[in-house]
Design an enzyme around this catalytic site. Structure first.
Site, PDB file in Angstrom:
ATOM      1  N   ILE A  26       0.821  -1.216   0.000  1.00 48.31           N
ATOM      2  CA  ILE A  26       0.000   0.000   0.000  1.00 48.31           C
ATOM      3  C   ILE A  26       0.859   1.272   0.000  1.00 48.31           C
ATOM      4  O   ILE A  26       0.416   2.317  -0.482  1.00 48.31           O
ATOM      5  CB  ILE A  26      -1.004  -0.010   1.172  1.00 48.31           C
ATOM      6  CG1 ILE A  26      -2.178   0.957   0.914  1.00 48.31           C
ATOM      7  CG2 ILE A  26      -0.327   0.299   2.497  1.00 48.31           C
ATOM      8  CD1 ILE A  26      -3.354   0.778   1.849  1.00 48.31           C
ATOM      9  N   ASP A  49       1.312  -0.370   9.480  1.00 52.25           N
ATOM     10  CA  ASP A  49       1.630   0.873  10.186  1.00 52.25           C
ATOM     11  C   ASP A  49       3.137   1.166  10.115  1.00 52.25           C
ATOM     12  O   ASP A  49       3.565   2.270   9.730  1.00 52.25           O
ATOM     13  CB  ASP A  49       1.163   0.713  11.649  1.00 52.25           C
ATOM     14  CG  ASP A  49       1.133   2.007  12.436  1.00 52.25           C
ATOM     15  OD1 ASP A  49       1.299   3.083  11.833  1.00 52.25           O
ATOM     16  OD2 ASP A  49       0.927   1.936  13.668  1.00 52.25           O
TER      17      ASP A  49
HETATM   18  N1  AR6 Z   1       0.762  -3.112   2.320  1.00 55.77           N
HETATM   19  C1  AR6 Z   1      -0.431  -3.737   2.374  1.00 55.77           C
HETATM   20  N2  AR6 Z   1      -0.775  -4.581   3.371  1.00 55.77           N
HETATM   21  C2  AR6 Z   1       0.127  -4.795   4.344  1.00 55.77           C
HETATM   22  C3  AR6 Z   1       1.407  -4.166   4.375  1.00 55.77           C
HETATM   23  C4  AR6 Z   1       1.716  -3.300   3.289  1.00 55.77           C
HETATM   24  N3  AR6 Z   1       2.884  -2.668   3.212  1.00 55.77           N
HETATM   25  N4  AR6 Z   1       2.062  -4.600   5.489  1.00 55.77           N
HETATM   26  C5  AR6 Z   1       1.244  -5.465   6.138  1.00 55.77           C
HETATM   27  N5  AR6 Z   1       0.073  -5.598   5.453  1.00 55.77           N
HETATM   28  P1  AR6 Z   1      -1.562  -5.290  10.543  1.00 55.77           P
HETATM   29  P2  AR6 Z   1      -3.900  -4.780  12.287  1.00 55.77           P
HETATM   30  C6  AR6 Z   1      -1.121  -6.404   5.773  1.00 55.77           C
HETATM   31  O1  AR6 Z   1      -1.017  -6.226  11.568  1.00 55.77           O
HETATM   32  O2  AR6 Z   1      -4.271  -6.227  12.318  1.00 55.77           O
HETATM   33  C7  AR6 Z   1       0.448  -2.474  14.046  1.00 55.77           C
HETATM   34  O3  AR6 Z   1       1.527  -2.785  14.879  1.00 55.77           O
HETATM   35  C8  AR6 Z   1      -0.983  -7.557   6.725  1.00 55.77           C
HETATM   36  O4  AR6 Z   1      -0.465  -8.704   6.065  1.00 55.77           O
HETATM   37  O5  AR6 Z   1      -0.650  -4.310   9.927  1.00 55.77           O
HETATM   38  O6  AR6 Z   1      -4.990  -3.768  12.109  1.00 55.77           O
HETATM   39  C9  AR6 Z   1      -0.338  -1.268  14.529  1.00 55.77           C
HETATM   40  O7  AR6 Z   1       0.495  -0.296  15.140  1.00 55.77           O
HETATM   41  C10 AR6 Z   1      -2.440  -7.750   7.147  1.00 55.77           C
HETATM   42  O8  AR6 Z   1      -3.153  -8.515   6.173  1.00 55.77           O
HETATM   43  O9  AR6 Z   1      -2.803  -4.416  11.166  1.00 55.77           O
HETATM   44  C11 AR6 Z   1      -1.292  -1.861  15.503  1.00 55.77           C
HETATM   45  O10 AR6 Z   1      -0.710  -2.005  16.781  1.00 55.77           O
HETATM   46  C12 AR6 Z   1      -2.997  -6.335   7.149  1.00 55.77           C
HETATM   47  O11 AR6 Z   1      -2.047  -5.553   6.416  1.00 55.77           O
HETATM   48  C13 AR6 Z   1      -1.594  -3.219  14.906  1.00 55.77           C
HETATM   49  O12 AR6 Z   1      -0.467  -3.545  14.105  1.00 55.77           O
HETATM   50  C14 AR6 Z   1      -3.200  -5.703   8.503  1.00 55.77           C
HETATM   51  O13 AR6 Z   1      -2.237  -6.180   9.411  1.00 55.77           O
HETATM   52  C15 AR6 Z   1      -2.818  -3.190  14.028  1.00 55.77           C
HETATM   53  O14 AR6 Z   1      -3.138  -4.502  13.628  1.00 55.77           O
END
Ligand code: AR6
Length: 193
Positions: A26, A49
């Protein structure tokens, strides 16, 4: 790795928004706004994030500090820093704790409030990650249904919106397939056998 992409458009008279699902990173999107799946501190973390703050640079974190956090289900805006986007919309999805802790309503709010913040900034194109489906542990099938239905329902038949196109940018073929199933259902795509 093979990149998957599929576009959904309304049939005549149905007035559903244009939605694109794709696999990819993203942080590389060239849209008006991307949504960040943040935590309530808005001070960074892992997953998407971490990737957004790394790629966007320190400007985004500096702006986040001034926002004094964000309650679960709400959304707040910063600039895009070094990213191609004008805005990052930081939202906080619920941590999944079995399903009886208001998780569904909070996840719907996270999508809806992100779209509202986008409309306030007059964005035409906006990209979402798969909110709560990583570290926060939301079951993926359910989370994909909530994501797709909430966005489609929010924009359905809406005349007074700046938003023309919504992207879901996903990691992995499995996540893509979850969104494909639910969007095929919403848009009435017939399976070609
Ligand atoms: N582009 C697209 N999708 C992604 C990317 C990327 N660069 N990186 C990861 N994903 P998560 P949550 C996907 O854990 O469950 C953080 O520490 C990933 O594979 O990022 O809402 C925050 O600070 C998954 O399918 O978000 C919070 O503490 C999706 O994005 C916590 O994580 C969401 O995974 C939030 O957890």
């Amino acid at each position: 790795m093979k990149m998957l992409k599929k576009k959904y458009q309304s049939e005549q008279g149905k007035k559903l928004p244009e939605i694109v699902i794709m696999t990819g990173d993203i942080t590389q999107m060239d849209v008006d706004a991307i949504v960040n799946a943040a935590n309530e501190s808005l001070l960074g973390g892992g997953g998407v994030d971490g990737a957004i703050h790394r790629a966007g640079g320190p400007q985004i974190l500096a702006e986040c500090r001034k926002l004094k956090g964000c309650p679960t289900g709400e959304a707040k805006v910063t600039s895009g820093g070094n990213l191609k986007v004008k805005y990052v919309i930081h939202t906080v999805g619920p941590i999944y704790r079995g399903g009886n802790h208001n998780e569904k309503a909070l996840l719907e709010s996270a999508y809806r409030n992100s779209l509202k913040r986008g409309e306030e900034q007059k964005v035409k194109t906006i990209a979402f990650p798969f909110i709560s489906a990583g570290v926060y542990g939301y079951p993926k099938k359910e989370a994909s249904e909530i994501a797709a239905y909430t966005v489609a329902d929010f924009l359905r038949d809406k005349e007074d919106t700046s938003i023309e196109k919504v992207y879901f940018v996903l990691f992995g073929e499995d996540n893509f397939t979850f969104f494909e199933s639910v969007l095929d259902e919403i848009y009435g795509v017939k399976e070609v056998k």
